[in-house]
Design a protein around this motif. Structure first.
Motif, PDB file in Angstrom:
ATOM      1  N   UNK A  10      -4.436  -0.041  -2.146  1.00 17.64           N
ATOM      2  CA  UNK A  10      -5.601  -0.755  -1.644  1.00 17.64           C
ATOM      3  C   UNK A  10      -6.338  -0.021  -0.531  1.00 17.64           C
ATOM      4  N   UNK A  11      -6.109   1.282  -0.388  1.00 16.21           N
ATOM      5  CA  UNK A  11      -6.726   1.977   0.741  1.00 16.21           C
ATOM      6  C   UNK A  11      -8.078   2.569   0.357  1.00 16.21           C
ATOM      7  N   UNK A 101       8.842  13.139  -4.233  1.00 18.90           N
ATOM      8  CA  UNK A 101       8.570  11.708  -4.252  1.00 18.90           C
ATOM      9  C   UNK A 101       8.601  11.213  -2.813  1.00 18.90           C
ATOM     10  N   UNK A 102       7.619  10.399  -2.437  1.00 18.52           N
ATOM     11  CA  UNK A 102       7.483   9.950  -1.053  1.00 18.52           C
ATOM     12  C   UNK A 102       7.507   8.425  -1.009  1.00 18.52           C
ATOM     13  N   UNK A 103       8.430   7.893  -0.240  1.00 19.51           N
ATOM     14  CA  UNK A 103       8.503   6.457  -0.019  1.00 19.51           C
ATOM     15  C   UNK A 103       8.034   6.123   1.385  1.00 19.51           C
ATOM     16  N   UNK A 104       7.044   5.239   1.504  1.00 16.95           N
ATOM     17  CA  UNK A 104       6.431   4.920   2.797  1.00 16.95           C
ATOM     18  C   UNK A 104       6.714   3.485   3.209  1.00 16.95           C
ATOM     19  N   UNK A 105       6.751   3.267   4.526  1.00 19.68           N
ATOM     20  CA  UNK A 105       6.912   1.926   5.094  1.00 19.68           C
ATOM     21  C   UNK A 105       5.827   1.704   6.130  1.00 19.68           C
ATOM     22  N   UNK A 106       4.815   0.870   5.846  1.00 26.82           N
ATOM     23  CA  UNK A 106       3.761   0.595   6.831  1.00 26.82           C
ATOM     24  C   UNK A 106       4.327  -0.158   8.039  1.00 26.82           C
ATOM     25  N   UNK A 107       3.910   0.276   9.244  1.00 23.78           N
ATOM     26  CA  UNK A 107       4.334  -0.393  10.475  1.00 23.78           C
ATOM     27  C   UNK A 107       3.180  -1.127  11.134  1.00 23.78           C
ATOM     28  N   UNK A 108       2.037  -1.117  10.496  1.00 26.28           N
ATOM     29  CA  UNK A 108       0.839  -1.750  11.023  1.00 26.28           C
ATOM     30  C   UNK A 108      -0.349  -1.302  10.195  1.00 26.28           C
ATOM     31  N   UNK A 109      -1.538  -1.580  10.707  1.00 29.23           N
ATOM     32  CA  UNK A 109      -2.744  -1.259   9.948  1.00 29.23           C
ATOM     33  C   UNK A 109      -2.970   0.236   9.825  1.00 29.23           C
ATOM     34  N   UNK A 110      -2.484   1.021  10.806  1.00 28.18           N
ATOM     35  CA  UNK A 110      -2.801   2.447  10.827  1.00 28.18           C
ATOM     36  C   UNK A 110      -1.578   3.359  10.901  1.00 28.18           C
ATOM     37  N   UNK A 111      -0.402   2.826  11.053  1.00 27.34           N
ATOM     38  CA  UNK A 111       0.801   3.645  11.258  1.00 27.34           C
ATOM     39  C   UNK A 111       1.798   3.393  10.130  1.00 27.34           C
ATOM     40  N   UNK A 112       2.435   4.466   9.661  1.00 28.77           N
ATOM     41  CA  UNK A 112       3.518   4.321   8.688  1.00 28.77           C
ATOM     42  C   UNK A 112       4.541   5.414   8.910  1.00 28.77           C
ATOM     43  N   UNK A 113       5.747   5.176   8.443  1.00 25.54           N
ATOM     44  CA  UNK A 113       6.785   6.196   8.403  1.00 25.54           C
ATOM     45  C   UNK A 113       7.145   6.418   6.946  1.00 25.54           C
ATOM     46  N   UNK A 159      -8.680   6.423   8.874  1.00 25.30           N
ATOM     47  CA  UNK A 159      -9.554   5.531   8.120  1.00 25.30           C
ATOM     48  C   UNK A 159      -9.138   5.636   6.650  1.00 25.30           C
ATOM     49  N   UNK A 160      -9.989   5.149   5.739  1.00 25.46           N
ATOM     50  CA  UNK A 160      -9.626   5.168   4.324  1.00 25.46           C
ATOM     51  C   UNK A 160      -9.512   6.574   3.760  1.00 25.46           C
ATOM     52  N   UNK A 161     -10.115   7.542   4.421  1.00 29.67           N
ATOM     53  CA  UNK A 161     -10.120   8.908   3.897  1.00 29.67           C
ATOM     54  C   UNK A 161      -9.152   9.857   4.608  1.00 29.67           C
ATOM     55  N   UNK A 162      -9.018   9.741   5.926  1.00 26.83           N
ATOM     56  CA  UNK A 162      -8.284  10.736   6.699  1.00 26.83           C
ATOM     57  C   UNK A 162      -6.964  10.186   7.240  1.00 26.83           C
ATOM     58  N   UNK A 191      -0.011  18.078   9.961  1.00 28.33           N
ATOM     59  CA  UNK A 191      -1.057  18.301   8.972  1.00 28.33           C
ATOM     60  C   UNK A 191      -1.962  17.114   8.792  1.00 28.33           C
ATOM     61  N   UNK A 192      -2.877  17.265   7.823  1.00 28.56           N
ATOM     62  CA  UNK A 192      -3.837  16.212   7.528  1.00 28.56           C
ATOM     63  C   UNK A 192      -3.879  15.967   6.013  1.00 28.56           C
ATOM     64  N   UNK A 193      -4.210  14.742   5.659  1.00 25.36           N
ATOM     65  CA  UNK A 193      -4.491  14.370   4.282  1.00 25.36           C
ATOM     66  C   UNK A 193      -5.941  13.907   4.192  1.00 25.36           C
ATOM     67  N   UNK A 194      -6.602  14.245   3.089  1.00 32.43           N
ATOM     68  CA  UNK A 194      -7.937  13.721   2.814  1.00 32.43           C
ATOM     69  C   UNK A 194      -7.892  12.974   1.494  1.00 32.43           C
ATOM     70  N   UNK A 195      -8.124  11.665   1.538  1.00 37.68           N
ATOM     71  CA  UNK A 195      -8.125  10.813   0.358  1.00 37.68           C
ATOM     72  C   UNK A 195      -9.557  10.680  -0.141  1.00 37.68           C
ATOM     73  N   UNK A 196      -9.789  11.036  -1.389  1.00 34.14           N
ATOM     74  CA  UNK A 196     -11.160  11.068  -1.923  1.00 34.14           C
ATOM     75  C   UNK A 196     -11.332  10.179  -3.133  1.00 34.14           C
TER      76      UNK A 196
END
Length: 196
Positions: A10-11, A101-113, A159-162, A191-196
């Protein structure tokens, strides 16, 4: 696993992303085999490295990523790209393609591990130096192999992209008798990710 994969992301508008990371690498020998005559054995090797690639986000909990990685550059010799830290008289360099394979756990609106695990298909090279620390002039030793790895990290979703991320990974069992050493490769990057 099916429940996780079935949950829509949903990002961003697209689930694809590109990523680039720079950081510190360390090769830690676990076995030293008989060395060429007059050649110094490999000790722990530290250097710079980078990774570039991309992935697909299935949802906020799971994604797959594929990267090209180049770890263990030196400031000695014609292949210098990033600075080497520690003893400049030896070199272990690993280059290859990894799939995680990457498993993520959101810790809030902007942070995840996240945790990641996967496979690295790599070429590992070793430059030979004499016991006195001078370059031997012998051709580099090279071997090819596959290593499994695990890692941990954290991400800040600007944000939704970076996204800015930091992570540590270890790949086990790189090298063999062809290069007279076997060891584990640690990689710590920012590093950085760019979601497009």
């Amino acid at each position: 696993v099916l429940l996780v994969l079935a949950t829509p992301a949903n990002a961003a508008e697209s689930n694809w992303y590109m990523a680039v990371d720079f950081g510190y690498t360390r090769f830690n020998p676990t076995s030293n085999y008989p060395q060429p005559t007059g050649i110094a054995a490999v000790t722990s090797e530290s250097g710079g490295g980078y990774r570039i690639g991309g992935g697909y986000v299935f949802n906020e909990y799971f994604s797959l990523e594929a990267d090209y990685i180049d770890a263990g550059h030196t400031d000695v010799g014609p292949d210098a790209v990033l600075p080497k830290f520690g003893n400049p008289a030896k070199l272990i360099r690993t280059r290859g393609v990894l799939v995680d394979a990457i498993g993520s756990l959101p810790l809030g609106a902007h942070i995840s591990i996240f945790a990641r695990a996967g496979v690295l298909k790599a070429t590992t090279e070793r430059k030979l130096y004499n016991l006195n620390g001078t370059y031997s002039g012998y051709p580099d030793l090279t071997t090819h192999g596959t290593a499994t790895g695990i890692g941990l990290g954290g991400a800040w979703h600007y944000d939704d992209n970076w996204t800015i991320r930091t992570q540590w990974q270890r790949y086990y069992g790189l090298g063999n008798t062809d290069i007279a050493v076997r060891g584990n490769l640690d990689i710590a990057t920012l590093g950085v990710e760019y979601h497009y």
